[in-house]
Design a protein around this motif. Structure first.
Motif, mmCIF file in Angstrom:
data_model
loop_
_atom_site.group_PDB
_atom_site.id
_atom_site.type_symbol
_atom_site.label_atom_id
_atom_site.label_comp_id
_atom_site.label_asym_id
_atom_site.label_seq_id
_atom_site.Cartn_x
_atom_site.Cartn_y
_atom_site.Cartn_z
ATOM 1 N N GLY A 25 61.513 75.471 77.337
ATOM 2 C CA GLY A 25 61.297 74.215 78.079
ATOM 3 C C GLY A 25 59.835 73.686 78.028
ATOM 4 O O GLY A 25 59.631 72.616 77.585
ATOM 5 N N PRO A 26 59.037 74.647 78.319
ATOM 6 C CA PRO A 26 57.443 74.060 78.483
ATOM 7 C C PRO A 26 57.080 73.876 76.911
ATOM 8 O O PRO A 26 56.190 72.819 76.694
ATOM 9 N N LEU A 27 57.657 74.563 75.857
ATOM 10 C CA LEU A 27 57.145 74.339 74.405
ATOM 11 C C LEU A 27 57.818 72.701 74.138
ATOM 12 O O LEU A 27 56.871 72.023 73.494
ATOM 13 N N LEU A 28 59.066 72.415 74.666
ATOM 14 C CA LEU A 28 59.489 71.097 74.328
ATOM 15 C C LEU A 28 58.578 69.804 74.946
ATOM 16 O O LEU A 28 58.156 69.178 74.295
ATOM 17 N N LEU A 29 58.278 70.453 76.041
ATOM 18 C CA LEU A 29 57.219 69.324 76.545
ATOM 19 C C LEU A 29 56.058 69.349 76.162
ATOM 20 O O LEU A 29 55.508 68.146 75.716
ATOM 21 N N GLY A 30 55.590 70.509 75.574
ATOM 22 C CA GLY A 30 54.199 70.146 75.060
ATOM 23 C C GLY A 30 54.379 69.629 73.427
ATOM 24 O O GLY A 30 53.410 68.845 73.397
ATOM 25 N N LEU A 31 55.579 69.788 72.916
ATOM 26 C CA LEU A 31 55.749 69.197 71.669
ATOM 27 C C LEU A 31 55.722 67.666 71.973
ATOM 28 O O LEU A 31 55.226 66.864 71.421
ATOM 29 N N MET A 32 56.713 67.072 73.088
ATOM 30 C CA MET A 32 56.625 65.919 73.429
ATOM 31 C C MET A 32 55.355 65.253 73.556
ATOM 32 O O MET A 32 55.104 64.077 73.219
ATOM 33 N N ARG A 33 54.523 65.924 74.384
ATOM 34 C CA ARG A 33 53.289 65.411 74.568
ATOM 35 C C ARG A 33 52.355 65.169 73.398
ATOM 36 O O ARG A 33 51.717 64.111 73.113
ATOM 37 N N LYS A 34 52.532 66.228 72.372
ATOM 38 C CA LYS A 34 51.798 66.184 71.016
ATOM 39 C C LYS A 34 52.179 64.815 70.342
ATOM 40 O O LYS A 34 51.393 64.210 69.890
ATOM 41 N N VAL A 35 53.401 64.729 70.350
ATOM 42 C CA VAL A 35 53.914 63.612 69.374
ATOM 43 C C VAL A 35 53.325 62.441 69.808
ATOM 44 O O VAL A 35 52.890 61.455 69.550
ATOM 45 N N ARG A 38 49.647 62.047 69.335
ATOM 46 C CA ARG A 38 49.446 61.609 67.799
ATOM 47 C C ARG A 38 49.732 60.206 67.354
ATOM 48 O O ARG A 38 48.984 59.660 66.765
ATOM 49 N N MET A 39 50.912 59.712 68.300
ATOM 50 C CA MET A 39 51.122 58.384 68.029
ATOM 51 C C MET A 39 50.297 57.524 68.511
ATOM 52 O O MET A 39 50.090 56.215 68.060
ATOM 53 N N GLU A 40 49.586 57.820 69.740
ATOM 54 C CA GLU A 40 48.398 57.101 70.228
ATOM 55 C C GLU A 40 47.199 57.108 69.431
ATOM 56 O O GLU A 40 45.964 56.497 70.127
ATOM 57 N N GLY A 41 46.904 57.989 68.361
ATOM 58 C CA GLY A 41 45.845 58.201 67.917
ATOM 59 C C GLY A 41 44.791 59.202 68.417
ATOM 60 O O GLY A 41 43.675 59.220 68.547
ATOM 61 N N ARG A 42 45.489 60.072 69.139
ATOM 62 C CA ARG A 42 44.538 61.253 70.134
ATOM 63 C C ARG A 42 45.004 62.458 69.405
ATOM 64 O O ARG A 42 46.217 62.693 68.854
ATOM 65 N N VAL A 283 62.594 61.236 71.208
ATOM 66 C CA VAL A 283 62.628 60.494 72.847
ATOM 67 C C VAL A 283 60.914 60.323 72.974
ATOM 68 O O VAL A 283 60.651 59.233 73.536
ATOM 69 N N ALA A 284 60.153 61.182 72.307
ATOM 70 C CA ALA A 284 58.569 61.032 72.850
ATOM 71 C C ALA A 284 58.204 59.636 72.020
ATOM 72 O O ALA A 284 57.420 58.844 72.629
ATOM 73 N N ALA A 285 58.672 59.581 70.681
ATOM 74 C CA ALA A 285 58.429 58.528 70.072
ATOM 75 C C ALA A 285 58.778 57.147 70.684
ATOM 76 O O ALA A 285 58.147 56.191 70.718
ATOM 77 N N PHE A 286 60.098 57.125 71.194
ATOM 78 C CA PHE A 286 60.650 56.091 71.826
ATOM 79 C C PHE A 286 59.793 55.723 73.075
ATOM 80 O O PHE A 286 59.707 54.633 73.496
ATOM 81 N N GLU A 287 59.146 56.875 73.813
ATOM 82 C CA GLU A 287 58.685 56.639 75.030
ATOM 83 C C GLU A 287 57.351 55.744 74.757
ATOM 84 O O GLU A 287 56.686 55.176 75.559
ATOM 85 N N VAL A 288 56.765 55.960 73.516
ATOM 86 C CA VAL A 288 55.592 55.323 73.197
ATOM 87 C C VAL A 288 55.737 53.876 73.200
ATOM 88 O O VAL A 288 54.889 53.070 73.802
ATOM 89 N N THR A 289 56.780 53.753 72.681
ATOM 90 C CA THR A 289 57.006 51.840 72.603
ATOM 91 C C THR A 289 57.728 51.162 73.688
ATOM 92 O O THR A 289 57.634 50.058 73.557
ATOM 93 N N VAL A 290 58.098 51.998 74.774
ATOM 94 C CA VAL A 290 58.517 51.112 75.890
ATOM 95 C C VAL A 290 57.775 51.180 76.958
ATOM 96 O O VAL A 290 56.814 52.309 77.365
ATOM 97 N N ALA A 291 57.846 50.316 78.050
ATOM 98 C CA ALA A 291 57.095 50.359 79.327
ATOM 99 C C ALA A 291 58.335 50.803 80.221
ATOM 100 O O ALA A 291 59.338 50.790 80.019
ATOM 101 N N LYS A 292 57.918 51.004 81.391
ATOM 102 C CA LYS A 292 58.519 51.520 82.392
ATOM 103 C C LYS A 292 59.205 50.336 83.282
ATOM 104 O O LYS A 292 58.759 49.250 83.115
ATOM 105 N N LEU A 293 60.572 50.576 83.471
ATOM 106 C CA LEU A 293 61.614 49.452 84.087
ATOM 107 C C LEU A 293 60.955 49.544 85.387
ATOM 108 O O LEU A 293 60.630 50.495 86.111
ATOM 109 N N ARG A 294 61.155 48.252 86.039
ATOM 110 C CA ARG A 294 60.958 47.968 87.472
ATOM 111 C C ARG A 294 62.241 49.008 88.019
ATOM 112 O O ARG A 294 63.488 49.059 87.434
#
Lengths: 320, 604
Positions: A25-35, A38-42, A283-294
C-alpha cells in the motif's frame, strides 16, 4: 466450497497477502507520487517515502482532542481491521486463500463501508467544523457511489452465477472470451469511477490539499496524530492496493496462482505487482491532467457510473 | 352469540409474527417500567397498552374474515388511543392522531371491501376455505381483492404514498408505543400482503408482484431520502421504517414474481430474505426507538440539533443506539447485513432467467437496494455522529445522565439480539424458511444454512457472518495491541484545531441540517426544500447586514401535492354539501319525494 488445497498453505497465502498489502500500500502511494512528480518535472521523494513517514508517525506521541469519547481512538483501528479482513480472505494473489469461499463481493463492499462509517464517526466525535464537513461530504459521496458499485458487481456476477470472488475469477480464467464482452468493458469503467471516488483520488478529492473548502478525506482525519494518523494512512493505502488488485484480478485475471506451489505464488506476486504498478502509474498520470471537480459535480459523475453499470447488466442479458 | 364467528388458528407463518411481537412487546414493557414520559402513566393508557399488545399478538392467528377484521380494527383503535395519550399538552399530538385515524380507516375500508369480496365469492369466511376456492374465482375478483389488500395493508405498513401518518404519529407517541408500532404493528401490513397474495390467493400474475415491487422501491427510496435529511430523531426513525418496509415489499414482490414465472427455489429465497428483514427490522428498530426515547427522557428533546455528546453522558443507552444504528445501516457484524445480503443474492440469481420482466426488474431492484443502503449508512452516521458524539449543543444535553436501569435493559436486550443474529443468523433462518414454505405451500429444495454459514442451494460461495465477526474482532484487537506496544507515552489531551480560535464551542459544530445539506442539494428536485432568508440592513447603508435569519424546511412531497389538495377538495365539497340540508322541512319532504320517485323508476 474448497478446492482441496492444504489448509496450511491456504493460511500461509492469507498471511502473505496481508503482509504484502501492508507493505504494498505505502509503496504504491510512493510510486504514484513519484510518477506525478516526474511528470511535473520534479524529482520527487523516493518511492519508499510513505513507509518512512509511517515509521516516523508511529514513534510520535498520541494526542486526543478533549471532549472526545472512546469512538475517536477506536475508529482508525476498526478502519484498519476491516481492510485486514478483506486482505486476508479476498483472492489477491491466489484463487484460494483461507476462507476464500466466504469472500463475497457484496460482503467486501459492506466491510469497506463499515470502515468508512467508523472513520466518519471518529471525525464527528471531535466536534469541530472540519470533522463534520469531512464526514458529511465523505458519506454523501459514499452513499451515491453505492448503487453504481453494487450494480457493477451484479454485472460481473451474472455470467459466473455467483458473487463469490474466487468463483468469478476462476470462471473468467476458464472463459477468457467473457473478458472482452461489452458488459465487462462497461462494468470496468463503472468500477474505475467508483474506486477513484471511494479512495478519494482526483478528480473527486485531492489527497494533497489542505485547503479548508475543498478537502474531504483530509478534513476527516485532521485531528488524528502520531500512531493514529499512521493507522489511518496505512488503511487508506491498503484499501487502494486491495481495490487495484481486485480490479486487476477481476478484469485481467491471468497470473493469479490457481494452485498452491511456491513457484506459482512467485509468478503471481510478480504478475500482480506489475498489474497494480501499471494501474497506479496510469491513475497517477491521469491525475496530473485533470483538475478537481466541484463537489456538486461529483454526483453527476457517479450517476454516469451507475448508468454504465445498468447498461452492463442489461447487455449481459442481450449478449450472454 | 357475539363471538360465534370468532376463530383462531396459528400456522407457522403467523407464528413468526407472533414471536416477533412477543419479543418486542416484552422489551417494550420492560422499558416502560422506568419510562414516565408522554402521559403513558395515565390510567387509560395503562389499560389500553396491554390490550394493544394482545391484539398485535392475535391478528396473525385470526383464521376467518370476521375475526381478522375485528382484531384489525381493535388494533387500529387501541393504537390510536395510545398515539393520543399526550393530547392534552401538545396540539401536534391531535394533528398526528387525525392523520393516523384517517389513514388507518381508509386502509381498513379497502381491507373490508377486499376480504368481504373474497368471502362472498368463496361462500365461506374461513381463510382455509377461501384458499381452497380462490383458484376458481374469476380473474377480476382475484385482482380486485389483491389490489384492495395491497392498499389496505400498505397503509398500515407505511408504504408510499400511504406513509404520511408515520412521520407524524411516531414522534408524538410515547416511546414504547412508537417502538411497538414500528417494530411490531407495521410488520402486520407485510404479513397481510403475503397472507392474502400468497396464502389466500395462492400467488397471481406477474403484474401484481411488479406493483408490490414498485411500491417497495418507491417507499425505500423516498423513505431513505427523507430520513437522511430529517433532523428530528424520531421522525428520522419513522421515515426509515418506510424505507425498511420498502425493502421488505421489494423482497415479497420479487418472491411473487419468481413464483409466477416458475422459479420456486428463488421464490422461497426472496421471501425468506423479506421475512428475515422483518425479524431483523423489528429487533434494530425496536432498540433504536426505545433508546431514542431514553435520549428524549434524558434531554427533553429529539431534535438532533439540540443533542450531542450523549455517548459519554449516557454510557449504556448511547452504545445501544450505536449498535442499532450500525445494524440498520447493514454493516457487519450486525444483523441488517445478513438480510440485505440474502435479498441481493435472490435478485442476482433471478437474473439469468429468460424472462424479460425479471431481467429488467432485478437490476433496478439492486440499484434501489444499493442507494437506500448508502443513504441509510449516511443517515445513521448522522444520527449517531450528531446526536451522540461531539459537544452537547444545549444546556440540557450537557446535563443529561443515564436513564433508569429498566429502560436500558429493555432497549439493550434488543441491541444484543442485533449482534447475536448478525453473528449467528442460522439461529433464526430455519424457522423463517419453514414459515415462508408454509405460506407459499412449497417445500424448500435445499437448505439455506450450512452450519454457521448461509448460502443459496446449488450456488458456490457462501456468507460466513460469524467468521467475518471473528475476523473483525481479532484484527481490531491485534491492531489496538500493536498501537499500544509502539506507544511510549500516555495519550495527551489537546485542543481540537479550529483555525486559531480561542475556545471550542458547540456553535462551531456541524448540525444535522448542515450534515444533510449536500445531499439535500443533490436531490433538490425530489425533495424540493424551501429556503427563506430574512435579512435586515443597518440604517445607513443597504450593503451592511445587521441580522440575517435563514429558515429552511422540507415538506413531504406527497403531503403537499396529494393530501393537501385532496383535503382542500373535501372541505370545499363539505361546504357545498352543507348548504343542501338547510333545516327547512319542506326541502326535506321534497328530498323524500324525489328519492321515492327514483326508487320506483329503478324498480319499474
Amino acid at each position: 466450497m474448497s478446492t482441496g488445497w492444504p489448509p496450511a498453505s491456504m493460511a500461509a497465502i492469507s498471511l502473505l497477502q496481508v503482509i504484502l498489502v501492508m507493505l504494498g500500500g505505502p509503496l504504491l502511494l510512493g510510486l504514484m507520487r513519484k510518477v506525478r512528480c516526474r511528470m511535473e518535472g520534479r524529482v520527487g521523494p523516493p518511492i519508499r517515502q510513505p513507509l518512512l513517514d509511517l515509521r516516523k508517525l508511529a514513534r510520535r506521541e498520541r494526542t486526543r482532542p478533549e471532549h472526545t469519547s472512546w469512538v475517536f481512538p477506536l475508529a482508525p483501528v476498526v478502519l484498519v481491521a476491516t481492510t485486514l479482513v478483506v486482505a486476508a480472505i479476498a483472492p489477491l494473489l491466489a484463487t484460494d486463500p483461507a476462507f476464500g469461499w466466504s469472500a463475497d463481493l457484496f460482503a467486501v463492499v459492506f466491510l469497506f463501508l463499515l470502515g468508512s462509517v467508523s472513520l466518519a464517526l471518529g471525525a464527528l466525535d471531535t466536534g469541530t467544523a472540519f470533522g463534520g464537513m469531512g464526514a458529511s461530504r465523505a458519506m454523501t459521496i459514499g452513499a451515491l457511489a453505492e448503487p453504481a458499485l453494487l450494480v457493477a458487481i451484479l454485472a460481473l456476477s451474472v455470467p459466473a452465477h455467483s458473487s463469490n470472488l474466487p468463483t468469478i475469477i476462476t470462471r473468467s480464467l476458464a472463459h477468457p472470451a467473457w473478458l472482452a464482452t461489452p458488459q465487462r468493458v462497461l462494468a470496468l469503467v463503472a468500477f474505475v469511477i467508483v474506486i477513484i471516488a471511494e479512495s478519494g483520488r482526483l478528480p473527486v478529492d485531492n489527497p494533497m490539499t489542505h485547503l479548508e473548502l475543498t478537502m474531504i478525506h483530509e478534513a476527516l482525519v485532521l485531528e488524528y496524530a502520531g500512531p493514529d494518523l499512521a493507522l489511518v494512512k496505512l488503511a487508506e493505502s491498503m484499501r487502494l492496493v486491495v481495490l487495484f488488485t481486485l480490479l486487476a484480478d477481476l478484469f485481467l485475471p491471468w497470473g493469479i496462482a490457481t494452485s498452491p506451489g511456491p513457484s506459482h505464488l512467485a509468478v503471481a506476486l510478480v504478475a500482480t505487482a506489475g498489474k497494480v504498478a501499471v494501474l497506479g502509474t496510469a491513475v497517477a498520470a491521469f491525475e496530473v491532467t485533470v483538475a478537481k471537480l466541484r463537489l456538486f459535480r461529483v454526483p453527476e459523475l457517479l450517476a454516469g457510473a451507475f448508468v454504465l453499470a445498468i447498461l452492463a447488466v442489461l447487455s449481459a442479458l442481450v449478449v450472454p | 352469540m357475539p363471538l360465534s364467528g370468532f376463530s383462531l388458528a396459528l400456522d407457522r407463518f403467523g407464528a413468526l409474527f407472533v414471536v416477533i411481537t412477543a419479543v418486542v412487546g416484552i422489551c417494550a414493557m420492560v422499558f416502560r417500567l422506568g419510562y414516565a414520559g408522554h402521559g403513558l402513566a395515565s390510567r387509560t393508557a395503562s389499560c389500553i397498552l396491554p390490550l394493544f399488545v394482545t391484539t398485535l399478538l392475535l391478528v396473525p392467528a385470526a383464521s376467518n374474515v370476521t375475526t381478522f377484521l375485528f382484531l384489525w380494527e381493535l388494533m387500529a383503535i387501541t393504537s390510536l388511543f395510545l398515539v393520543l395519550t399526550d393530547h392534552g399538552h401538545r396540539s401536534e399530538v391531535q394533528v398526528a392522531g387525525q392523520w393516523y385515524a384517517v389513514m388507518t380507516q381508509l386502509g381498513a375500508a379497502a381491507l373490508i371491501l377486499g376480504l368481504v369480496l373474497l368471502a362472498t365469492r368463496a361462500g365461506s369466511q374461513s381463510f382455509a376455505v377461501i384458499a381452497l376456492r380462490s383458484a376458481h374465482m374469476p380473474e377480476w375478483v382475484r385482482s380486485t381483492a389483491f389490489v384492495l389488500a395491497v392498499v389496505g395493508f400498505g397503509s398500515k405498513a407505511g408504504a408510499v404514498p400511504l406513509h404520511v401518518w408515520l412521520p407524524r404519529a411516531h414522534p408524538e407517541a410515547p416511546g414504547p408505543v412508537s417502538a411497538l408500532m414500528s417494530a411490531a404493528m407495521v410488520n402486520l401490513g407485510v404479513y397481510g400482503i403475503v397472507r392474502v397474495g400468497m396464502g389466500l390467493l395462492g400467488g397471481g400474475p406477474a403484474w401484481w408482484w411488479l406493483l408490490v415491487m414498485f411500491l417497495g422501491a418507491v417507499s425505500a427510496m423516498f423513505g431513505s431520502l427523507h430520513s437522511a435529511t430529517s433532523r428530528d430523531l424520531k421522525r428520522l426513525l419513522a421515515y426509515s421504517t418506510t424505507d425498511n418496509v420498502g425493502l421488505m415489499l421489494l423482497g415479497v414482490g420479487a418472491s411473487g414474481l419468481f413464483a409466477s414465472t416458475g422459479h420456486r427455489t428463488l421464490a422461497i429465497v426472496a421471501l425468506v430474505a423479506a421475512l428475515l428483514h422483518v425479524v431483523f427490522h423489528a429487533v434494530f428498530k425496536g432498540s433504536l426507538f426505545l433508546s431514542a426515547s431514553s435520549v428524549q427522557q434524558a434531554t427533553g428533546s429529539t431534535d438532533l440539533d439540540e443533542l450531542g455528546g450523549l455517548l459519554q453522558r449516557m454510557p449504556v443507552s448511547g452504545p445501544i443506539f450505536l449498535v442499532g444504528g450500525l445494524a440498520i445501516a447493514a454493516l457487519p457484524p450486525f444483523c441488517g447485513f445478513v438480510s440485505e445480503w440474502l435479498l441481493l443474492q435472490s435478485m442476482l440469481h433471478g437474473l439469468p432467467s429468460s424472462n424479460v420482466t425479471i431481467a429488467v426488474a432485478m437490476p433496478v431492484g439492486v440499484g434501489v437496494l444499493a442507494l437506500t443502503g448508502g443513504l441509510t449508512a449516511f443517515t445513521f452516521a448522522k444520527a449517531i455522529g450528531i446526536g451522540l458524539l461531539g459537544l452537547p449543543r444545549t444546556e440540557r444535553a450537557d446535563r443529561a445522565g443515564e436513564v433508569r436501569c429498566s429502560m436500558w435493559t429493555g432497549a439493550g436486550l434488543l441491541a444484543a439480539l442485533c449482534l447475536v443474529f448478525g453473528v449467528a443468523p442460522s439461529l433464526v433462518i430455519p424457522a423463517v424458511v419453514d414459515s415462508a414454505g408454509t405460506v407459499m405451500r412449497l417445500h424448500p429444495t435445499g437448505a439455506l444454512t450450512h452450519g454457521w454459514q448461509i448460502g443459496l442451494p446449488g450456488v458456490p460461495g457462501m456468507l460466513a457472518p460469524g467468521l467475518l465477526a471473528l475476523g473483525l474482532i481479532v484484527c481490531t484487537g491485534l491492531v489496538a495491541l500493536t498501537r499500544r506496544l509502539v506507544q511510549h507515552s500516555p495519550v495527551r489531551l489537546t485542543e481540537a484545531w479550529g483555525c486559531g480560535r480561542e475556545l471550542q464551542t458547540a456553535r462551531m459544530e456541524y448540525t444535522a441540517t448542515s450534515f444533510g445539506e449536500p445531499l439535500t442539494r443533490v436531490f433538490e428536485d425530489v425533495l424540493n426544500p424551501s429556503r427563506d432568508i430574512d435579512a435586515s440592513h443597518v440604517a445607513e447603508s443597504r450593503y451592511y447586514t445587521e441580522a440575517a435569519v435563514i429558515h429552511t424546511s422540507l415538506e413531504d412531497a406527497f403531503e403537499r401535492h396529494l393530501y393537501r389538495p385532496a383535503d382542500r377538495g373535501l372541505q370545499r365539497w363539505g361546504a357545498v354539501a352543507r348548504r343542501v340540508p338547510n333545516g327547512s322541512v319542506h326541502r326535506y319532504l321534497a328530498f323524500g319525494l324525489v328519492a321515492l320517485i327514483i326508487v320506483l323508476v329503478v324498480l319499474a
